[in-house]
Design a protein around this motif. Structure first.
Motif, mmCIF file in Angstrom:
data_model
loop_
_atom_site.group_PDB
_atom_site.id
_atom_site.type_symbol
_atom_site.label_atom_id
_atom_site.label_comp_id
_atom_site.label_asym_id
_atom_site.label_seq_id
_atom_site.Cartn_x
_atom_site.Cartn_y
_atom_site.Cartn_z
ATOM 1 N N VAL A 199 22.322 95.685 48.476
ATOM 2 C CA VAL A 199 21.406 94.543 48.528
ATOM 3 C C VAL A 199 20.748 94.466 49.894
ATOM 4 C CG1 VAL A 199 21.307 92.027 48.526
ATOM 5 C CG2 VAL A 199 22.533 93.207 46.728
ATOM 6 N N PHE A 200 21.559 94.645 50.941
ATOM 7 C CA PHE A 200 21.026 94.572 52.299
ATOM 8 C C PHE A 200 19.961 95.647 52.520
ATOM 9 C CE2 PHE A 200 21.166 95.903 56.750
ATOM 10 C CZ PHE A 200 20.905 94.700 57.379
ATOM 11 N N GLN A 246 18.244 97.455 50.403
ATOM 12 C CA GLN A 246 17.087 97.282 49.530
ATOM 13 C C GLN A 246 16.172 96.179 50.057
ATOM 14 O OE1 GLN A 246 15.175 94.805 46.963
ATOM 15 N NE2 GLN A 246 17.304 94.302 47.276
ATOM 16 N N ALA A 247 16.789 95.067 50.507
ATOM 17 C CA ALA A 247 15.989 93.949 51.018
ATOM 18 C C ALA A 247 15.239 94.375 52.268
ATOM 19 C CB ALA A 247 16.887 92.754 51.315
ATOM 20 N N VAL A 248 15.919 95.102 53.165
ATOM 21 C CA VAL A 248 15.269 95.535 54.408
ATOM 22 C C VAL A 248 14.095 96.461 54.089
ATOM 23 C CG1 VAL A 248 15.580 96.846 56.524
ATOM 24 C CG2 VAL A 248 17.353 95.267 55.788
ATOM 25 N N THR A 274 11.199 94.595 52.147
ATOM 26 C CA THR A 274 10.487 93.656 53.017
ATOM 27 C C THR A 274 9.567 94.417 53.957
ATOM 28 O OG1 THR A 274 12.423 92.241 52.949
ATOM 29 C CG2 THR A 274 10.766 91.703 54.576
ATOM 30 N N PHE A 275 10.054 95.544 54.457
ATOM 31 C CA PHE A 275 9.224 96.323 55.376
ATOM 32 C C PHE A 275 8.009 96.898 54.663
ATOM 33 C CE2 PHE A 275 8.055 99.905 58.027
ATOM 34 C CZ PHE A 275 7.971 99.252 59.250
ATOM 35 N N PHE A 324 4.729 95.073 54.427
ATOM 36 C CA PHE A 324 3.787 95.014 55.557
ATOM 37 C C PHE A 324 2.687 96.063 55.467
ATOM 38 C CE2 PHE A 324 7.401 92.863 57.690
ATOM 39 C CZ PHE A 324 6.725 91.713 58.046
ATOM 40 N N ILE A 325 2.867 97.090 54.604
ATOM 41 C CA ILE A 325 1.813 98.101 54.458
ATOM 42 C C ILE A 325 0.578 97.413 53.862
ATOM 43 C CG2 ILE A 325 1.167 100.259 53.325
ATOM 44 C CD1 ILE A 325 4.132 101.005 53.287
ATOM 45 N N PRO A 326 -0.587 97.510 54.549
ATOM 46 C CA PRO A 326 -1.746 96.721 54.123
ATOM 47 C C PRO A 326 -2.104 96.882 52.651
ATOM 48 C CG PRO A 326 -2.175 97.779 56.217
ATOM 49 C CD PRO A 326 -0.859 98.312 55.748
ATOM 50 N N LEU A 341 8.155 91.197 46.059
ATOM 51 C CA LEU A 341 9.007 90.000 46.142
ATOM 52 C C LEU A 341 9.931 89.924 44.931
ATOM 53 C CD1 LEU A 341 9.049 87.268 47.922
ATOM 54 C CD2 LEU A 341 7.986 86.293 45.917
ATOM 55 N N ILE A 370 12.749 92.542 45.051
ATOM 56 C CA ILE A 370 13.908 92.131 45.864
ATOM 57 C C ILE A 370 14.749 91.128 45.087
ATOM 58 C CG2 ILE A 370 14.654 91.121 48.055
ATOM 59 C CD1 ILE A 370 11.986 91.795 49.227
ATOM 60 N N LEU A 371 14.064 90.128 44.514
ATOM 61 C CA LEU A 371 14.755 89.058 43.794
ATOM 62 C C LEU A 371 15.585 89.603 42.643
ATOM 63 C CD1 LEU A 371 14.960 85.987 43.494
ATOM 64 C CD2 LEU A 371 13.034 86.075 41.946
ATOM 65 N N THR A 380 -12.977 86.534 53.802
ATOM 66 C CA THR A 380 -11.673 86.497 53.138
ATOM 67 C C THR A 380 -11.813 86.227 51.650
ATOM 68 O OG1 THR A 380 -10.910 85.501 55.175
ATOM 69 C CG2 THR A 380 -9.345 85.606 53.379
#
Lengths: 472, 472
Positions: B140-141, B143-145, B148-149, B152-154, B165, B168-169, B266
């Motif tokens: 879990v740890f 996978q979450a890391v 989440t990282f 950040f890829i645009p 999201l 992860i959930l 935007t």
């Protein structure tokens, strides 16, 4: 025999082509992996806090999953422990402000909607078994319509959008679940408690493990944007009268980055929204004047717009007279320095130096330019077409100077609102000014005592006079 | 007796003050309610689709809550029916594209993460009772890391943020739940099925009940922005040489709305991201060239930047000679008309008229201005300071003309990429051009056959020559 050999050859060729295909696939996969690796390293290098954030999410998630690992905790909460995990995944955001905002939104909305949902359930169940589902359905429908519509109100959208979403969700779940489970109150309590535990885990990890403050980011963004404009203006002074070939690398690096300033509106506003949720931290108190940052950012964008137009006159191959070239160069480099001084003042949270040396220089340069343009110096340029680009650059520069003045005014205001510390020189000059004020028996408020403000007013009026002289 | 009377007086006074306080409170509440009512009416009036969207959300939510009302459905899904309600609340967005994007993201991410979570659970449970929780915690740890990282890829952030999201959930929930429930596979299946039902309810309601297409909104936004600039330029021609007092209402209404164009980056990008998820609809096919809209929008913003600077020269109280005034007025109003013609071409999805009349007029005006500036007409203006603002306006107008040309080019490209229908006139001129091409034995691709393109190239080159003559 020949058949066998041919069969073998075929097998070998299939094997070889298969091998080549596999090799090609592997090579392409390797290249792709390398590219992803490079991109990943770049993302981590651009902002190492991203890596730390990912680790923090992992940590928070592992902490709340302890609910499942330990029997006594699980006995208390049962399946509701799931909500703690969900809350962490959904609420944990990059900055403290965003996490706090989402956490508070989720907590309060769950509480309010849970209470209302229970009320709706009781009301409906009092009407009897037939009416109950119809009434509940009606409540859910009306509530969803009203809440969805409220989400369109701009103020709500900016700050409470997530709360409204959770409100709809919780109200629907609680009032509908009431149809099926009898222990609805206990369920609602457990859910609320686990959500509170999840949200507070997020907030605690977010604040106490390498916190990322949205307010600080906004502060830096505003200062950096002004600095970028300053760098450009300094660069413009040097490059303006060079031809494209003269400048070694084409456009020097200081001339890039304007468009990022022009497009920074949304990110500044988002950061300001998050910053409002944040408690005091470091040099920022709780009610730091974040709105003033947005004002400065807006003025900076206006200035960037002028500067982008100026940018079109780079390398215009115009042979302006030496004197004019000198003045234009010095004007743009002085406004660059003035902007960079303002950026430094914001970044270091010191009051911008009173009697800004560069703004005084700008005044002198502006006056010189005006007198030079007024003189019969230009008579020899019979063909006006040669004059136009220089006149335009001069005129745009005068516009830019006004913008710089406006930014300086807004930064002064900020320094007053946020109690920036005085630099040594500033404190001395303030003392002198205060003495003068006392002698005048005319006590001023902060913004009038401030030496920089005096200079600003002087500077502005004189520049504006020069500007009007230009007939612009 | 007196005591009693005083006591009564006191009671009455408390009652009166209480009544007054209540009355004040009610009055204030009424005023507040009225204000909210006014704001609500304004939001609904500005875009009636908002009200319809709220009703659609209510409808979808009521549909999926049928799971709870009917015994047979509930027997099948049990508590998992909750996930359908959650999915509807979270996935239903204003436009079809956003809803589809979120629905697909949620469905695919749930499937992938569910499968991986089950795998992780089996792997961990094979290692024995002691190691299991440790291994699961580690999975879990990590996978979450990692997930989440990756957010950040645009590219991922733009299109798959919600999917990550949910990944992860779901992974966390499935693998952790494995520690406690035995029927984990059945649970995962039910959850996936209810999520699919919820998401498809959203998509169906979103598409078939008064659909809001993000692509159409983008299309309109781009056309409207160009039209706003066109209105401004037309207005500028009339207002430029008026003094502030001359113009009756200060700035006429056509001059407002520039800042909304400048700040539209935007929203345009968000709409384009949503539009990519949408199926073909109305005049838009599935792979409509949405990127080209972003290109046009970016050129429009550049043009808006120039025009904002031009705006600073309104009411500048300059007394330019009548001839120059006439040319500047006609140049700006012609570029306004050219822009409005382009906006109309986009809005109606017809090819922009070939040999754009207004762009030809612009060329004529530009040539006239140049020859006038070259002549000795200016000699009498010995003081250059009077000339500078006019020269600046002329120079900026020339810049703007180049921008208009660029926008026209991008719109031409769009009309080719998106197969805009030809207008009657256009079809005739295309026929003639095709004949010429056939005679030349030189077949061209679409963009070369297009009459407008020919005109554009002519127009651009000639304007650019004029521009270079200006020495700018």
């Amino acid at each position: 025999m020949t058949m066998e050999i041919m069969g073998n050859v075929e097998k070998v060729s299939i094997f070889v082509s298969g091998w080549l295909w596999l090799k090609g696939l592997l090579a392409r996969a390797l290249i792709k992996m390398e590219e992803i690796g490079r991109q990943t390293r770049k993302i981590a290098k651009d902002d190492p806090r991203r890596l730390i954030h990912s680790l923090k999410v992992g940590l928070a998630l592992t902490l709340v999953s302890l609910f499942y690992y330990f029997q006594p905790l699980y006995n208390n909460f049962g399946v509701s422990a799931m909500w703690a995990v969900m809350t962490v995944v959904v609420v944990f955001e990059f900055s403290v402000g965003a996490t706090l905002g989402k956490g508070l939104n989720r907590g309060l909305a769950t509480f309010a909607a849970g209470a209302l949902g229970l009320g709706a359930h009781h009301l409906a169940s009092a009407t009897g078994k037939t009416c109950e589902p119809i009434l509940i359905g009606l409540f859910v429908f009306l509530q969803a319509v009203a809440s969805t519509f409220i989400r369109f109100i701009p103020k709500v959208k900016a700050r409470y959008d997530y709360g409204m979403l959770i409100f709809i969700l919780t109200f629907s779940l609680v009032s509908i679940s009431g149809l099926r489970t009898d222990e609805i109150v206990e369920l609602a309590q457990k859910r609320l408690l686990t959500i509170l535990i999840g949200a507070s885990t997020c907030v605690v990890v977010s604040i106490f493990v390498c916190p990322v403050w949205a307010g600080e980011d906004l502060h830096k963004l505003v200062a950096n944007n002004i600095e970028k404009l300053g760098n450009f203006m300094e660069g413009f002074g040097n490059e303006c009268f060079k031809t494209f070939e003269d400048s070694e690398n084409g456009r020097s690096s200081s001339l890039i980055g304007l468009s990022s300033v022009l497009d920074s509106k949304t990110s500044a506003e988002t950061l300001a929204n998050f910053a409002r949720w944040e408690p005091g931290h470091g040099q920022f108190m709780y009610r730091h004047p974040w709105k003033q940052y947005l004002k400065i950012a807006s003025l900076t964008r206006q200035c960037a717009c002028r500067i982008e137009v100026l940018n079109g006159y780079l390398y215009s191959k115009t042979q302006a007279p030496q004197e004019i070239q000198g003045i234009i160069s010095s004007m743009s480099s002085e406004s660059g320095k003035a902007l960079k001084e303002l950026a430094l003042a914001i970044a270091t949270m010191t009051k911008p130096p009173s009697r800004n040396r560069h703004i005084s220089n700008l005044k002198v340069a502006s006056t010189n330019l005006n007198s030079l343009l007024k003189s019969d110096f230009w008579e020899k340029h019979a063909n006006l077409l040669q004059v136009i680009p220089i006149a335009t650059v001069a005129s745009l520069l005068n516009d830019t100077v006004t913008n710089v003045e406006n930014i300086a005014g807004a930064v002064d205001e900020l320094s007053c609102l946020a109690n920036f510390k005085s630099s040594g020189e500033e404190m001395r000059s303030n003392k002198v000014l205060k003495q003068v004020d006392v002698e005048d028996q005319n006590p001023h408020v902060c913004i009038k005592i401030d030496g920089a403000e005096h200079v600003k007013q002087e500077g502005q009026s004189s520049i504006q006079t020069g500007y009007q002289n230009l007939g612009v």
